[in-house]
Write a protein that holds these residues in place. Structure first.
Motif: not given
Lengths: 287, 431
Positions: A24, A26, B240-242, B300-302, B305, B319, B321
Motif C-alpha cells: 500500500g 511502500g 507501482w507507486a505507493p 526507508e520506504a519504497l 516497483r 525496486l 527505494k
C-alpha cells in the motif's frame, strides 16, 4: 480469526509482499524477504528451527514460524507448492498468520483462565489458525492474476500448551514425536501414496476439506520434529530420526538438533528446500 | 532475476538512483536500464505483419529522381521481409491505395509475393495530395484483419499533411490506438517535423529525416532489418507507486527521448502500465520520477516497483527505494545516470526551444539556448548532436556555451537538428 494478523506498521494495510515493502504505502516492513531466506535460523530455547534453500532450488519456498512463551510453544512450517504461482509468498503468509493466530489463542487462554484448562480448546484454535492461513493465501496478489495456478502451500503446526501437543496439517509437511521409548510420525500425508502428489493444500484452488488435527500428552521427555519434505525425503522413518536424535549428547539444544537434521538433508543432496523445527519437551520440569 | 524463470525472452532490468532524500524531500528519480536478449530464447516466435506506406503525392516528382528512389527504397525494404511475415504496400496521396496486394489485405512473404510486390512498386507514379490520416486508417484496417502479434509500418512522406485537417490526423491516430508501430521518415525539407513526431510518438515509432532521395534505399533497408529483429510483442513498463504518491513522469531516455507519462494505462489504483511496443535484441533506458510523501529521517520506504510485463506476465522487477536522511553529503549526491539523462532531456529541450526562437526572430534567446545546447552536448559527449548544432551555429567555445547564429543555415541542417534533437548518448562504461 479470518483477518490478517500481519499488517503494515505504517498504513495498516495487509502485507503479503515478498520484497519487504508494503503493497500500500511502500513502508519497509520487518517481513523476512527473499534474501533473508537462503538460510535462516531461529533459536528460542526449547524450540528452534532452521530453514535452508537447499542446494538445487534458486529460492526458498518454505516458511517457518516459531514462538515460545515458556512453557508454551508454537511451530508452523509451510512449504510452497512449486507448481503454483508465487509459492514462497503463500508459504510465508500462511506460516506468519497461522503462527500469530496460535500465539494469540495461547495468550487469550492465559488471560481468561490462568492455570486452568477450562474453555481451552487447542483443536479449535488450530483449525481457526489454518482457516486464517487459508484466507490469507487466497489473498496473495498473484491469486488474482493467475486464477489458473494460484499460490498454494502445505501446512503443519504444533501447538504445545505445556500439557498437550496439538498438531494440525494440510498436505505433506510432517510432524514426528521422538522419545527414547516411542518414535512415531504424528501426521499422515495428504498425498497419493506418499508420492508428493498432494490431495490437500492451502490456496484458492484447494479442495474443500476439514484439515486434520491430532492431540496427545507426551508421557516421556522427547522431541517434536516439524519439517518440510526437504528433510523427510532423506530421513523418512521415525526410527531413522530417533537414531539421529538419540545419538546426540544429552541435553543438546533444540537449535543444535535442528541444525544437525538440516545438515543431514543437505549432505544427502539437499534437493529441495529444507525446513526443520525441533521442540524439546522435558517432562521432568514444570508440573 | 525474476525473468529467468520464464520461457520467454530474457529481460533484465537494472536500476540506478540515489536512494537518499533530504528530510522533507519528495522527488525520487531513477534510471532503469532494460535489456532484452531476445531472438533465440523466445519460446513462441511472435507472428509479424509489415506495411510500407509510400507517399506518391505530386511533389514526389520534384526533383524528378525522388519517386524513382522511393520505388528502389520500397523494393529494398520488401527484400528484407522474412518468409512468412504478412506484408503489403500502400501508396498514399489524398487517399490510400493498396498497391500490393490489390485486394487490400496482407499476404505472407515468400519469393513469389516479394517479386510480385516489387513489380507493383515499379509502377508507382506520383500525383495528388497528402492525407496521412487516410493512409494510417487504411494500414490500421489491414493490420486488424491480419491480426499478427507484431504489426509494424514504415511511413514515408515528403510534404506536409495538406489535404486534411490536423483534427483528421488526430482522429486517425486515435482510431489506430497502438494497434501498430510506425517508423516515420521525411525525405527532403518540405515536411513538418512536429507533424511526423506526433505520429511517431503516438505509434511508438521513430522519426528521422532523409536529407536526399538517394539515401532512402539504405535507410529503408536498415529500418526493415531492424523491424525483423523484433521478437517480443507488446512489452509494457509497469510502475507501482505507493498510496499518496504521484508519478511525476515516465520517459524513455535512450536511444531517444520519448515522454510516456500520458500514455499510462491504469492497472489498479497504484499501478500504471506504459506501452513500449515490441522488442528485439536491444536495451533501452527509462527515467522515472515519483513524488512520494516525505517520511522521518532514517526511515526507508519504497518509491516505486518497476517491472516489465510481457503477455500480462511480469518478466523482471526492480525496486526504487527512498531513505530520508539528515546527512546532506548523502542526499545531495546526484546519481550519475540520473544526471546524465536529465542533461540529455535538457539538451533536447533547449535545441527545440532555440530553433523555435530562431524561427520567430528572437536571436538573443536562440543564441542563449543553442549555446547551452552546445555546452550540454560537449559535457555529455553527444558528438552527433554537437555536429548537427555546428550546422546551425558557429561554436566558439562549447565549454562556456559561446555560440553565434549562422546566417546561411541550410533547411536540411536545421531540420536534421530538430528531428534528431531527442537522440541521446549513453554514459560511457567504467566509472
Amino acid at each position: 480469526m479470518n483477518e490478517y494478523a500481519y499488517t503494515c506498521p505504517s498504513c495498516a494495510a495487509p502485507v503479503v509482499s515478498g520484497d519487504r515493502f508494503c503493497e500500500g504505502c511502500g513502508a519497509r516492513v520487518a517481513h523476512s524477504g527473499e534474501d533473508d531466506r537462503i538460510h535462516a535460523e531461529i533459536d528460542l530455547g526449547i524450540v528452534a528451527g532452521v530453514t535452508d534453500r537447499g542446494l538445487v532450488h534458486h529460492r526458498n519456498e518454505d516458511a517457518l514460524f516459531i514462538s515460545c512463551v515458556d512453557p508454551t510453544a508454537v511451530v508452523v512450517v509451510c512449504d510452497g507448492v512449486s507448481s503454483s504461482t508465487d509459492p514462497h509468498a503463500a508459504a510465508q503468509v500462511a506460516a506468519d498468520i497461522a503462527g500469530r493466530a496460535l500465539v494469540s489463542a495461547l495468550r487469550e487462554r492465559g488471560e481468561n483462565a490462568p492455570m486452568t484448562r477450562d474453555g481451552w480448546n487447542p483443536d479449535e484454535a488450530t483449525l481457526a489458525a489454518i482457516d486464517a492461513a487459508q484466507h490469507a493465501v487466497v489473498r496473495v496478489p498473484a491469486a488474482l492474476e493467475h486464477p489458473e495456478d494460484p499460490p498454494a502451500c502445505t501446512f503443519v503446526s504444533a501447538l504445545w500448551d505445556g500439557h498437550e501437543l496439538t498438531v494440525g496439517w494440510v498436505g505433506d509437511s510432517r510432524a514426528y514425536w521422538i522419545s527414547p521409548g516411542d518414535a512415531r510420525r504424528v501426521t499422515t500425508d495428504d498425498a497419493f501414496d506418499e508420492s508428493h502428489v498432494l490431495t490437500r493444500w492451502l490456496g484458492a484452488d484447494a479442495p474443500p476439506a476439514t484439515p486434520r488435527v491430532t492431540r496427545f500428552s507426551p508421557k516421556d521427555s522427547g522431541w517434536v520434529v516439524v519439517c518440510s519434505d526437504g528433510l523427510w525425503n532423506y530421513v523418512e522413518r521415525a526410527e531413522e530420526l530417533a537414531t539421529l536424535l538419540l545419538r546426540a549428547e544429552p541435553h543438546e539444544s533444540s537449535i543444535a538438533l535442528a541444525q544437525k537434521l538440516t545438515r543431514t538433508a543437505l549432505d544427502a543432496g539437499g534437493h529441495d528446500n529444507v525446513t526443520v523445527a525441533v521442540l524439546t519437551i522435558d517432562s521432568t520440569s514444570g508440573d | 532475476l525474476i525473468g529467468s524463470e520464464n520461457n520467454m525472452a530474457n529481460f533484465r532490468a537494472e536500476t540506478y538512483q540515489n536512494e537518499y532524500l533530504p528530510v522533507g524531500g519528495t522527488d525520487m528519480h531513477a534510471i532503469v536500464t532494460v535489456s532484452c536478449d531476445g531472438g533465440a530464447t523466445v519460446s513462441r516466435a511472435a507472428s509479424s505483419a509489415e506495411i510500407v506506406i509510400v507517399d506518391v503525392s505530386g511533389s514526389m516528382n520534384v526533383p524528378r529522381t525522388k519517386i524513382g528512389c522511393a520505388r528502389d527504397a520500397t523494393a529494398a525494404a520488401i527484400d528484407c521481409i522474412r518468409d512468412g511475415v504478412l506484408f503489403g504496400v500502400i501508396a498514399g496521396s489524398d487517399d490510400a491505395e493498396s498497391l500490393y496486394p490489390h485486394w487490400g489485405g496482407l499476404v505472407p512473404a515468400d519469393e513469389g509475393t516479394r517479386n510480385a510486390a516489387k513489380k507493383a512498386v515499379r509502377k508507382l507514379r506520383a500525383g495528388g495530395g497528402t492525407a496521412i490520416g487516410q493512409w494510417l486508417k487504411a494500414a490500421n484496417r489491414m493490420f486488424r484483419d491480419a491480426n499478427a502479434d507484431i504489426s509494424h509500418a514504415i511511413l514515408l512522406t515528403d510534404g506536409e499533411n495538406h489535404n486534411e485537417g490536423p483534427e483528421d490526423l488526430a482522429r486517425a491516430l486515435d482510431e489506430c490506438g497502438r494497434a501498430f508501430q510506425c517508423d516515420c521518415r521525411g525525405v527532403g525539407t518540405d515536411w513538418r517535423v512536429s507533424e511526423l513526431r506526433t505520429i511517431a510518438s503516438a505509434l511508438l515509432g521513430t522519426v528521422d529525416i532523409i536529407p536526399s532521395p538517394e539515401a532512402m534505399v539504405s535507410d529503408f533497408t536498415a529500418m526493415m532489418h531492424n523491424a525483423m529483429t523484433k521478437a517480443v510483442a507488446d512489452v509494457r513498463l509497469r510502475v507501482w507507486a505507493p498510496q499518496g504518491a504521484a508519478i511525476a513522469f515516465v520517459k524513455q531516455v535512450s536511444p531517444a527521448i520519448e515522454d510516456l507519462t500520458r500514455s499510462a494505462l491504469t492497472v489498479n489504483e497504484l499501478t500504471n502500465d506504459y506501452p513500449t511496443g515490441s522488442w528485439g535484441n536491444e536495451s533501452r533506458d527509462y527515467h522515472v520520477c515519483v513524488r512520494v510523501k516525505p517520511r522521518e529521517a532514517g526511515e526507508e520506504a519504497l518509491a516505486a516497483r518497476i517491472s516489465l510485463v510481457v503477455d500480462n506476465e511480469v518478466v523482471s522487477q526492480s525496486l526504487v527505494k527512498a531513505i530520508w536522511t539528515e546527512d546532506h553529503a548523502l542526499s545531495t549526491r546526484i546519481n550519475r545516470e540520473v544526471a546524465h539523462y536529465t542533461g540529455q532531456a535538457e539538451l533536447a529541450e533547449v535545441i527545440q526551444d532555440g530553433l523555435a526562437a530562431r524561427k520567430s526572430g528572437d536571436e538573443r534567446e536562440a543564441t542563449l539556448r543553442l549555446g547551452r545546447a552546445a555546452q550540454l552536448a560537449v559535457e555529455s559527449g553527444n558528438d552527433a548532436t554537437l555536429k548537427l548544432l555546428a550546422g546551425v551555429v558557429e561554436i566558439e567555445d562549447a565549454a562556456t556555451g559561446t555560440v553565434r547564429l549562422r546566417t546561411d543555415v541550410a533547411d536540411v541542417d536545421e531540420m536534421a537538428l530538430d528531428t534528431r534533437s531527442t537522440k541521446t548518448t549513453r554514459l560511457e562504461v567504467g566509472r
